[in-house]
Enzyme design. Sequence first.
Site, PDB file in Angstrom:
ATOM      1  N   GLU A  43       0.817  -1.212   0.000  1.00 32.35           N
ATOM      2  CA  GLU A  43       0.000   0.000   0.000  1.00 32.35           C
ATOM      3  C   GLU A  43       0.858   1.272   0.000  1.00 32.35           C
ATOM      4  OE1 GLU A  43      -3.556   1.967   2.788  1.00 32.35           O
ATOM      5  OE2 GLU A  43      -2.200   0.451   3.617  1.00 32.35           O
ATOM      6  N   LYS A  52     -10.444   2.766  -1.428  1.00 34.44           N
ATOM      7  CA  LYS A  52     -10.558   2.165  -0.095  1.00 34.44           C
ATOM      8  C   LYS A  52     -11.856   2.582   0.590  1.00 34.44           C
ATOM      9  CE  LYS A  52      -7.663   1.617   4.057  1.00 34.44           C
ATOM     10  NZ  LYS A  52      -6.317   1.946   4.597  1.00 34.44           N
ATOM     11  N   CYS A  61      -5.816  -2.643   3.058  1.00 35.43           N
ATOM     12  CA  CYS A  61      -5.441  -2.553   4.468  1.00 35.43           C
ATOM     13  C   CYS A  61      -6.636  -2.692   5.408  1.00 35.43           C
ATOM     14  CB  CYS A  61      -4.648  -1.269   4.705  1.00 35.43           C
ATOM     15  SG  CYS A  61      -3.631  -1.329   6.205  1.00 35.43           S
TER      16      CYS A  61
END
Length: 294
Positions: free
Chosen positions: A49, A122, A159
Amino acid sequence: MDGGAGQRKVVLAALQFACSDSASENVDTAERLVRAAHEKGANIILIQELFEGYYFCQAQREDFFQRAKPYKGHPTIIRMQKLAKELGVVIPVSFFEEANNAHYNSVAMVDADGADLGLYRKSHIPDGPGYQEKFYFNPGDTGFKVFETRFAKIGVAICWDQWFPEAARAMVLQGAEILLYPTAIGSEPQDQNLDSREHWKRVMQGPLVASNRVGRETIRTEHGNSTITFYGNSFIAGPNGEILALAGDKDEAVLTAEFNLEKIKSQRHSWGVFRDRRPDLYKALLTLDGSRQA
């Protein structure tokens, strides 16, 4: 990749490295490791990431917004498109996206011919000591997506998304054969005795790839310096959650593992989980806190 009957085999790779705060250096490192993974036979290669620099979300600083770039014409995505086409590999590319007045933590999916298949932003944005992402990132508006690449149907999340099983289920219900999780996670600045690595590895079940960074990064904040030691432990997990390849917590790594997608499909169906789902009973998932409503 072996495309024989009943033998849809694909080799997945996870990369792991320590970032400097120089985008050019980090992109050079990513390319070097992509090439190393290709030499090991990898078809789909996951970079960690926000690999262009330090994990800047330790601090709330307005100058860090200058690191964001628009999706279209992004130099790192373009470079990875050229690399993917040269090597014939799939490369998801994590980057800090500027979209008009919004900002996102995003991944562009680059197929093995260099084509840009689209964008995932995200969805779950953390906000805690050392991981103050809400200051920088809007909640993603793409929804969970599946990308049909040359080698497999891929679901990618980022994540903090990995801690929410709903994300994985949403991607698999759309046909994802493999899940990918680029990550930046390590120590907790407010409590150096808190180590989440074992919990982190257990919240994700395969078949999947999780790629994390290593190294110690210090960022100047409004309250002094903040430091995170990223614990690596990038891994590739099989369909039963078994760890097939695992990196250490300090060193650069290129992990690979081979999967037979047809075998995984048959195994998944034989468990009967999709057959026995009862979406009509899951209305509590639509409430804010899961409590029953009158």
